[in-house]
Enzyme design. Structure first.
Site, mmCIF file in Angstrom:
data_model
loop_
_atom_site.group_PDB
_atom_site.id
_atom_site.type_symbol
_atom_site.label_atom_id
_atom_site.label_comp_id
_atom_site.label_asym_id
_atom_site.label_seq_id
_atom_site.Cartn_x
_atom_site.Cartn_y
_atom_site.Cartn_z
ATOM 1 N N LYS A 66 3.806 -1.891 11.977
ATOM 2 C CA LYS A 66 4.834 -1.101 12.649
ATOM 3 C C LYS A 66 5.091 0.207 11.896
ATOM 4 C CE LYS A 66 8.199 -3.840 13.901
ATOM 5 N NZ LYS A 66 9.477 -4.588 14.007
ATOM 6 N N LYS A 108 9.883 -8.876 5.092
ATOM 7 C CA LYS A 108 10.891 -9.511 5.945
ATOM 8 C C LYS A 108 11.608 -10.585 5.152
ATOM 9 C CE LYS A 108 12.038 -9.163 10.371
ATOM 10 N NZ LYS A 108 11.722 -8.005 11.222
ATOM 11 N N ASP A 152 4.338 6.213 11.316
ATOM 12 C CA ASP A 152 4.346 7.081 10.133
ATOM 13 C C ASP A 152 5.641 6.990 9.334
ATOM 14 O OD1 ASP A 152 1.737 8.099 10.427
ATOM 15 O OD2 ASP A 152 2.432 9.419 12.023
ATOM 16 N N SER A 176 15.954 3.540 10.148
ATOM 17 C CA SER A 176 16.206 3.050 8.786
ATOM 18 C C SER A 176 15.601 4.020 7.770
ATOM 19 C CB SER A 176 15.555 1.685 8.578
ATOM 20 O OG SER A 176 16.402 0.660 9.044
ATOM 21 N N HIS A 235 0.845 -1.206 0.000
ATOM 22 C CA HIS A 235 0.000 0.000 0.000
ATOM 23 C C HIS A 235 0.871 1.244 0.000
ATOM 24 C CE1 HIS A 235 0.999 -0.236 4.220
ATOM 25 N NE2 HIS A 235 0.566 0.992 4.372
ATOM 26 N N ARG A 236 2.097 1.088 0.453
ATOM 27 C CA ARG A 236 3.123 2.120 0.302
ATOM 28 C C ARG A 236 4.390 1.410 -0.142
ATOM 29 N NH1 ARG A 236 2.689 7.571 3.474
ATOM 30 N NH2 ARG A 236 0.424 7.668 3.606
#
Ligand code: GLU
Length: 473
Positions: free
Chosen positions: A95, A107, A100, A364, A66-67
């Site tokens: 998470k 993973k 945001d 990250s 979705h992103r």
């Protein structure tokens, strides 16, 4: 049985999802889309070890696009299997949404025990795994960005970047294909400690809440709180040292592979880490007692239990024996869903993984932004701020007629370095997310626990992302 634990872990994540999803107003079809893993890449590749071929089993799971890019660490462990990686990839989606960080979840896992291989062999495996990811477009700054996880660190990330870069000649953004890299190879200051530091900020915030502390019978503030830590890897060791040195917490127990040690008066965690490094074990650390049963860490007398190793450590078989008032999930999935009811009945607060250990992916994200901007944080504003603050100090001296000491001036009139900005961004992120979750928990009558509240907060954000795409009317 083999793999049973990991399958239970994935089921546990799905159960917690379903429980929270039922409390949202999102359309059913949309919830099913969010629930599933979008892409599962299972691979087997041969690597020559000591003149013999070994077939390595590995995975990369992209849970949600979705992103993009999708984001999540790579785990090297003999326990890796498909369900485990699917569970971990799912958790990454929630998470990221919660804090945001504009990524989908992913993973990776390589089924090896890193301690059984030499550095050269590990490099070979890592580079081959990366090549497999490249072949299927499962890595890239805009596609999918790995990072360290259990059993991997900056060294492996450097190999991943180098392999990627060798194949992708001319890709100006190749540094952003992986995060958690060494500083000298495009990494960011403050990434190594980030997950542990995030755990500290999140736990500190909870402990500062008068209403929550009253409910569990604790005083407010992290100072003086007794912590038991399971796992002295990257996450556990930074959580412990920062909580002790910056928060004034007392480390009363530590559990590791060699056993569990305890001292009700507290143990200096810096000295303990040094002792373990020198002796190869914690056992025998001055002033500590070894528990007969290594798994006894669960029922040690303490205020906060910090599982910082692997999933499914607290389950219905041992949840009843917990004496702590708070469980701080520094690891991913350490509490199985079948333990939740027991913990709730005992009035124990569980700060969930998807919130508490989000510091790693948050920093990250900062690293990825740094790599895409091709510039260190603080380069533009550091001197400007320093000069402005210095002029202010001059002005104060002039108006008051008093001279401000050299050290005080240094403290006040200082421009932020990269690590200062990273820590500030991380602290802001953890505090903001905490209040988002607490808000859901206190507004919704049917939400009693932080995990469901965190899921709901994340689901609402992911849901609106999908709805904004116009796919779900
Ligand atoms: N492996 C870490 C986690 O579970 C970090 C992931 C990342 O930085 O992408 O959150």
């Amino acid at each position: 049985m083999k793999g049973e634990k990991q399958a239970a872990f994935y089921q546990s994540v799905l159960n917690s999802f379903d429980k929270a999803a039922a409390l949202t107003d999102l359309p059913k079809g949309l919830l099913s889309q969010i629930r599933e893993c979008n892409a599962v890449y299972q691979m087997r590749f041969p690597v020559k070890i000591n003149n013999q071929f070994q077939v390595i089993e590995a995975y990369r799971v992209q849970h949600s696009q979705h992103r993009t890019p999708t984001k999540g660490g790579i785990r090297f462990s003999s326990q890796v299997n498909q369900e485990e990686v699917m569970a971990l990839a799912s958790l990454m989606t929630f998470k990221c949404a919660l804090v945001d960080v504009p990524f989908g979840g992913a993973k990776g896992g390589v089924k090896i025990s890193p301690r059984k291989y030499t550095e050269v062999q590990l490099e070979k495996i890592t580079r081959r795994y990366t090549t497999e990811l490249i072949r299927k477009n499962f890595i890239g700054a805009a596609l999918d960005v790995p990072a360290p996880d259990y059993g991997t660190g900056a060294r492996e990330m450097a190999w991943i970047f180098d392999t990627y870069n060798t194949f992708k000649i001319g890709d100006i953004d190749s540094l952003a294909c992986v995060t958690g890299k060494p500083i000298t190879q495009g990494g960011i200051r403050g990434r190594t400690e980030a997950t542990g530091r995030g755990v500290y900020y999140g736990l500190r915030e909870l402990l500062n809440q008068a209403d929550e502390m009253e409910a569990v019978g604790l005083t407010t503030g992290i100072s003086g709180k007794r912590l038991v830590i399971q796992g002295l890897g990257n996450v556990g060791s930074y959580t412990a040292t920062i909580s002790q040195n910056e928060g004034g917490a007392i480390i009363v127990g530590v559990s590791e592979l060699e056993g569990t040690i305890y001292n009700p008066d507290g143990m200096d965690i810096d000295k303990l880490i040094k002792y373990r490094k020198e002796n190869g074990t914690m056992i025998g650390f001055p002033g500590s007692k070894k528990l007969e049963d290594r798994d006894g860490w669960v029922s040690l007398d303490c205020d906060v239990l910090v599982p910082a190793a692997l999933e499914s450590q607290i389950h219905k078989g041992n949840a009843g024996s917990i004496k702590a008032k708070i469980i701080a999930e520094a690891a991913n999935g350490p509490v199985s869903d079948d333990a939740e009811d027991i913990l709730r009945d005992k009035g124990i607060i569980v700060l969930p993984d998807m919130y508490l250990n989000a510091g790693g992916v948050t920093v990250s994200y900062f690293e990825w932004l740094k790599n895409l901007s091709h510039m260190r944080f603080g380069r533009m504003e550091k001197r400007f701020n320093q000069n402005t603050y210095s002029s202010l100090v001059d002005l104060v001296e002039k108006t008051t007629g008093k001279v401000i000491g050299k050290r005080e001036r240094q403290v006040v009139a200082r421009g932020a370095d990269e690590v200062d900005l990273v820590r500030s961004g991380l602290e802001e992120t953890m505090i903001t997310a905490y209040y988002q979750i607490k808000d859901v928990k206190s507004r919704r009558k049917r939400v009693h626990d932080y995990r469901s509240a965190a899921f709901i907060a994340a689901l609402n954000k992911i849901g609106s992302d999908y709805l904004n795409m116009g796919i779900f009317p």
